[in-house]
Design a protein around this motif. Structure first.
Motif, PDB file in Angstrom:
ATOM      1  N   ALA A 158       8.682  25.371   5.176  1.00  0.00           N
ATOM      2  CA  ALA A 158       7.734  24.627   6.001  1.00  0.00           C
ATOM      3  C   ALA A 158       7.969  24.970   7.458  1.00  0.00           C
ATOM      4  O   ALA A 158       9.079  25.344   7.853  1.00  0.00           O
ATOM      5  CB  ALA A 158       7.903  23.119   5.794  1.00  0.00           C
ATOM      6  N   GLU A 159       6.918  24.834   8.236  1.00  0.00           N
ATOM      7  CA  GLU A 159       7.034  24.891   9.687  1.00  0.00           C
ATOM      8  C   GLU A 159       6.590  23.540  10.219  1.00  0.00           C
ATOM      9  O   GLU A 159       5.452  23.120  10.002  1.00  0.00           O
ATOM     10  CB  GLU A 159       6.172  26.008  10.282  1.00  0.00           C
ATOM     11  CG  GLU A 159       6.308  26.078  11.804  1.00  0.00           C
ATOM     12  CD  GLU A 159       5.521  27.220  12.412  1.00  0.00           C
ATOM     13  OE1 GLU A 159       4.657  27.791  11.703  1.00  0.00           O
ATOM     14  OE2 GLU A 159       5.748  27.541  13.587  1.00  0.00           O
ATOM     15  N   GLU A 160       7.503  22.866  10.884  1.00  0.00           N
ATOM     16  CA  GLU A 160       7.236  21.530  11.396  1.00  0.00           C
ATOM     17  C   GLU A 160       6.891  21.609  12.878  1.00  0.00           C
ATOM     18  O   GLU A 160       7.702  22.036  13.690  1.00  0.00           O
ATOM     19  CB  GLU A 160       8.450  20.623  11.189  1.00  0.00           C
ATOM     20  CG  GLU A 160       8.760  20.333   9.727  1.00  0.00           C
ATOM     21  CD  GLU A 160       7.641  19.592   9.035  1.00  0.00           C
ATOM     22  OE1 GLU A 160       7.057  18.667   9.645  1.00  0.00           O
ATOM     23  OE2 GLU A 160       7.334  19.939   7.882  1.00  0.00           O
ATOM     24  N   ASN A 161       5.693  21.192  13.209  1.00  0.00           N
ATOM     25  CA  ASN A 161       5.233  21.187  14.596  1.00  0.00           C
ATOM     26  C   ASN A 161       5.426  19.788  15.170  1.00  0.00           C
ATOM     27  O   ASN A 161       4.643  18.877  14.891  1.00  0.00           O
ATOM     28  CB  ASN A 161       3.765  21.601  14.661  1.00  0.00           C
ATOM     29  CG  ASN A 161       3.194  21.445  16.059  1.00  0.00           C
ATOM     30  OD1 ASN A 161       3.914  21.551  17.045  1.00  0.00           O
ATOM     31  ND2 ASN A 161       1.898  21.171  16.140  1.00  0.00           N
ATOM     32  N   VAL A 170      11.342  25.658   9.814  1.00  0.00           N
ATOM     33  CA  VAL A 170      11.263  25.992  11.235  1.00  0.00           C
ATOM     34  C   VAL A 170      10.718  24.792  12.001  1.00  0.00           C
ATOM     35  O   VAL A 170       9.725  24.186  11.582  1.00  0.00           O
ATOM     36  CB  VAL A 170      10.348  27.209  11.443  1.00  0.00           C
ATOM     37  CG1 VAL A 170      10.092  27.436  12.925  1.00  0.00           C
ATOM     38  CG2 VAL A 170      10.951  28.444  10.815  1.00  0.00           C
ATOM     39  N   PHE A 171      11.364  24.446  13.093  1.00  0.00           N
ATOM     40  CA  PHE A 171      10.896  23.367  13.962  1.00  0.00           C
ATOM     41  C   PHE A 171      10.410  23.975  15.271  1.00  0.00           C
ATOM     42  O   PHE A 171      11.137  24.744  15.914  1.00  0.00           O
ATOM     43  CB  PHE A 171      12.021  22.365  14.243  1.00  0.00           C
ATOM     44  CG  PHE A 171      12.470  21.594  13.040  1.00  0.00           C
ATOM     45  CD1 PHE A 171      11.833  20.416  12.675  1.00  0.00           C
ATOM     46  CD2 PHE A 171      13.514  22.053  12.247  1.00  0.00           C
ATOM     47  CE1 PHE A 171      12.244  19.700  11.553  1.00  0.00           C
ATOM     48  CE2 PHE A 171      13.937  21.354  11.130  1.00  0.00           C
ATOM     49  CZ  PHE A 171      13.297  20.174  10.781  1.00  0.00           C
ATOM     50  N   GLY A 223      -1.229  29.485  12.782  1.00  0.00           N
ATOM     51  CA  GLY A 223      -0.732  28.498  13.731  1.00  0.00           C
ATOM     52  C   GLY A 223      -0.922  27.088  13.240  1.00  0.00           C
ATOM     53  O   GLY A 223      -1.868  26.789  12.509  1.00  0.00           O
ATOM     54  N   CYS A 224      -0.020  26.198  13.665  1.00  0.00           N
ATOM     55  CA  CYS A 224      -0.083  24.799  13.254  1.00  0.00           C
ATOM     56  C   CYS A 224      -0.853  23.995  14.278  1.00  0.00           C
ATOM     57  O   CYS A 224      -0.841  24.292  15.448  1.00  0.00           O
ATOM     58  CB  CYS A 224       1.322  24.216  13.162  1.00  0.00           C
ATOM     59  SG  CYS A 224       2.413  25.175  12.137  1.00  0.00           S
ATOM     60  N   GLU A 225      -1.458  22.921  13.821  1.00  0.00           N
ATOM     61  CA  GLU A 225      -2.023  21.958  14.743  1.00  0.00           C
ATOM     62  C   GLU A 225      -0.918  21.015  15.199  1.00  0.00           C
ATOM     63  O   GLU A 225       0.118  20.909  14.569  1.00  0.00           O
ATOM     64  CB  GLU A 225      -3.148  21.171  14.058  1.00  0.00           C
ATOM     65  CG  GLU A 225      -4.342  22.021  13.661  1.00  0.00           C
ATOM     66  CD  GLU A 225      -4.963  22.725  14.845  1.00  0.00           C
ATOM     67  OE1 GLU A 225      -5.056  22.109  15.917  1.00  0.00           O
ATOM     68  OE2 GLU A 225      -5.348  23.896  14.713  1.00  0.00           O
ATOM     69  N   ARG A 226      -1.175  20.321  16.278  1.00  0.00           N
ATOM     70  CA  ARG A 226      -0.162  19.439  16.852  1.00  0.00           C
ATOM     71  C   ARG A 226       0.278  18.403  15.826  1.00  0.00           C
ATOM     72  O   ARG A 226      -0.526  17.686  15.246  1.00  0.00           O
ATOM     73  CB  ARG A 226      -0.742  18.745  18.084  1.00  0.00           C
ATOM     74  CG  ARG A 226       0.250  17.828  18.807  1.00  0.00           C
ATOM     75  CD  ARG A 226      -0.424  17.217  20.015  1.00  0.00           C
ATOM     76  NE  ARG A 226       0.467  16.332  20.722  1.00  0.00           N
ATOM     77  CZ  ARG A 226       1.264  16.701  21.698  1.00  0.00           C
ATOM     78  NH1 ARG A 226       1.288  17.948  22.071  1.00  0.00           N
ATOM     79  NH2 ARG A 226       2.035  15.829  22.312  1.00  0.00           N
ATOM     80  N   GLY A 227       1.613  18.359  15.597  1.00  0.00           N
ATOM     81  CA  GLY A 227       2.172  17.338  14.730  1.00  0.00           C
ATOM     82  C   GLY A 227       1.924  17.571  13.255  1.00  0.00           C
ATOM     83  O   GLY A 227       1.821  16.624  12.494  1.00  0.00           O
ATOM     84  N   THR A 228       1.787  18.836  12.842  1.00  0.00           N
ATOM     85  CA  THR A 228       1.523  19.111  11.442  1.00  0.00           C
ATOM     86  C   THR A 228       2.624  19.946  10.840  1.00  0.00           C
ATOM     87  O   THR A 228       3.498  20.448  11.516  1.00  0.00           O
ATOM     88  CB  THR A 228       0.186  19.861  11.270  1.00  0.00           C
ATOM     89  OG1 THR A 228       0.275  21.112  11.978  1.00  0.00           O
ATOM     90  CG2 THR A 228      -0.967  19.053  11.823  1.00  0.00           C
ATOM     91  N   SER A 229       2.541  20.116   9.506  1.00  0.00           N
ATOM     92  CA  SER A 229       3.519  20.907   8.779  1.00  0.00           C
ATOM     93  C   SER A 229       2.788  21.919   7.924  1.00  0.00           C
ATOM     94  O   SER A 229       1.744  21.615   7.345  1.00  0.00           O
ATOM     95  CB  SER A 229       4.370  19.999   7.887  1.00  0.00           C
ATOM     96  OG  SER A 229       5.132  20.758   6.980  1.00  0.00           O
ATOM     97  N   THR A 230       3.321  23.136   7.868  1.00  0.00           N
ATOM     98  CA  THR A 230       2.783  24.118   6.944  1.00  0.00           C
ATOM     99  C   THR A 230       3.861  24.472   5.950  1.00  0.00           C
ATOM    100  O   THR A 230       5.040  24.519   6.275  1.00  0.00           O
ATOM    101  CB  THR A 230       2.327  25.395   7.671  1.00  0.00           C
ATOM    102  OG1 THR A 230       3.437  25.961   8.361  1.00  0.00           O
ATOM    103  CG2 THR A 230       1.228  25.081   8.653  1.00  0.00           C
ATOM    104  N   GLY A 231       3.469  24.747   4.738  1.00  0.00           N
ATOM    105  CA  GLY A 231       4.422  25.099   3.697  1.00  0.00           C
ATOM    106  C   GLY A 231       4.284  26.543   3.289  1.00  0.00           C
ATOM    107  O   GLY A 231       3.250  27.167   3.488  1.00  0.00           O
ATOM    108  N   GLY A 232       5.332  27.088   2.709  1.00  0.00           N
ATOM    109  CA  GLY A 232       5.299  28.446   2.213  1.00  0.00           C
ATOM    110  C   GLY A 232       5.927  28.483   0.844  1.00  0.00           C
ATOM    111  O   GLY A 232       6.156  27.469   0.209  1.00  0.00           O
ATOM    112  N   GLY A 233       6.228  29.681   0.381  1.00  0.00           N
ATOM    113  CA  GLY A 233       6.895  29.815  -0.906  1.00  0.00           C
ATOM    114  C   GLY A 233       8.326  29.354  -0.818  1.00  0.00           C
ATOM    115  O   GLY A 233       8.848  29.111   0.254  1.00  0.00           O
ATOM    116  N   SER A 234       8.989  29.253  -1.959  1.00  0.00           N
ATOM    117  CA  SER A 234      10.380  28.820  -1.957  1.00  0.00           C
ATOM    118  C   SER A 234      11.104  29.437  -3.126  1.00  0.00           C
ATOM    119  O   SER A 234      10.516  29.798  -4.125  1.00  0.00           O
ATOM    120  CB  SER A 234      10.466  27.289  -2.036  1.00  0.00           C
ATOM    121  OG  SER A 234       9.910  26.844  -3.243  1.00  0.00           O
TER     122      SER A 234
END
Length: 383
Positions: free
Chosen positions: A240-243, A210-211, A24-35
């Motif tokens: 990335a997942e953008e929170n 993902v947003f 899970g992401c924290e508020r207002g953060t971004s996680t990255g993955g493979g590409s």
């Protein structure tokens, strides 16, 4: 999508990065993955792709048969309904309210809409005003009933039926909070068809952003389900997942989109958002970067399908698809469920199937209004 899904509210990795992407992401953060660079012709997951294509083809149909209720009680006369709206500036909330008003005219009932103005205090005041009117029934229009727990308890004590529109996560009756029924599509189906569309459109190869809004449980659950759906295809990578909290989309999304373009460049080929609003705010940054409105990243909203989303889709301006709610139909269903409550019968149990709207099948419309439901309900009601 309204805030409690917003609703819904409420996206995807290859096997090697599933564990990281599901954190899970924290508020207002971004996680990255493979590409990986997308391959335009060879499928990265042939079996999954075939299933996704079949599901998308079904969801794209614009003239589906009516599979909702065909039997029920005749119209009970003289009822009054209050629709407590989270905010009438939310197109989903307003669209469902429009359907309620239309159905009420057919039934000969009175409807009053009270706008909660999008704040907890405003929603509580609107619900209190609704109770003071002593209506036959109250609609919880697009907000979490926990915001108005005292007013909900009073309505329950007075045996005033409550029906939610996107009020809780699941469709149908609810015991806590006590709702006769909640009207919404199933979030898992919305999530799955959004992932299926990406897999299909990308021919099994995509770099996806993902947003989401992790501050809303419904939205966070939806984005997790979307990620799991996309993760079934080995050729799909979560970049990335953008929170970004929904109230902050206008101020935060353009900057985040610019950052994503700098980080991933042409590897970013698809986006999925828990609400169409993200793409309204992404468009200026994509345009400024020289991206073409009809090109990558191809964006799909797993949200309500508001008119502005349809306008972007129809004009091919930075949104390719949406998974819209049948807002007017849901308004008619709300009143049919009230009629069942007033007649001492159980709720219908009907849940609308998911649909995908694109420029190819929207016919220029700005809402998803499937056929058949008006005639079916009028027949049930004896009108």
């Amino acid at each position: 999508m309204h805030p409690n899904r917003q609703t819904a509210l409420g996206l995807t990795v290859a096997v090697a990065v599933v564990a990281a992407a599901l954190v899970g992401c924290e508020r207002g953060t971004s996680t990255g993955g493979g590409s990986s660079a997308p391959g335009p012709t060879t499928a990265g997951c042939p079996a999954v792709l075939a299933g996704a294509q079949a599901a998308v083809q079904r969801a794209m149909k614009t003239n589906p048969a009516w599979h909702g209720p065909t039997r029920g009680p005749r119209a009970v006369p003289g009822k009054s309904i209050v629709y407590v709206a989270q905010t009438m500036t939310n197109p989903g909330v307003a669209g469902a309210a429009k359907g309620v008003r239309e159905a009420a005219r057919a039934l000969g009932w009175n409807v009053r809409v009270i706008d909660g103005q999008g704040t907890p205090a405003g929603i509580q005041a609107a619900f209190s005003q609704a109770l003071a009117l002593q209506p036959s029934g109250i609609v919880i229009g697009g907000f979490d009933p926990k915001l108005t727990s005292q007013q909900v308890a009073k309505a329950n004590a007075r045996h005033i039926p409550l029906i939610g529109w996107h009020a809780v996560d699941s469709p149908g009756p609810s015991k806590d909070p006590e709702l006769f029924s909640n009207i919404t599509t199933r979030v898992r189906n919305v999530a799955k068809i959004s992932a299926d569309w990406v897999i299909t459109h990308a021919h099994g190869h995509a770099g996806v952003v993902v947003f989401t809004d992790a501050s809303i449980p419904f939205a966070r659950n939806k984005s997790e389900l979307i990620k799991k759906g996309l993760a079934t295809c080995d050729g799909v990578r979560l970049l990335a997942e953008e929170n970004i909290p929904i109230p902050d989309t206008s101020s935060r999304t353009p900057q985040q989109v610019s950052s994503l373009l700098s980080r991933f460049r042409d590897r970013w080929t698809y986006s999925v958002a828990i609400n169409d609003v993200y793409f309204a705010d992404a468009a200026p940054a994509l345009r400024a970067a020289g991206k073409k409105g009809a090109g990558a990243p191809f964006n799909i909203g797993a949200g309500d399908g508001d008119p502005s989303a349809f306008q972007r889709i129809n004009s091919r301006q930075f949104q390719a698809a949406t998974v819209p709610e049948p807002l007017s139909q849901q308004g008619w269903q709300i009143l049919d469920e009230f009629n069942r409550a007033f007649s001492g019968e159980p709720p219908s149990g009907y849940v609308a199937p998911v649909h995908i709207s694109t420029a190819a099948n929207s016919g220029g419309a700005t809402t998803w209004d499937p056929p058949g439901y008006r005639a079916a309900y009028l027949n049930i009601w004896g009108k």
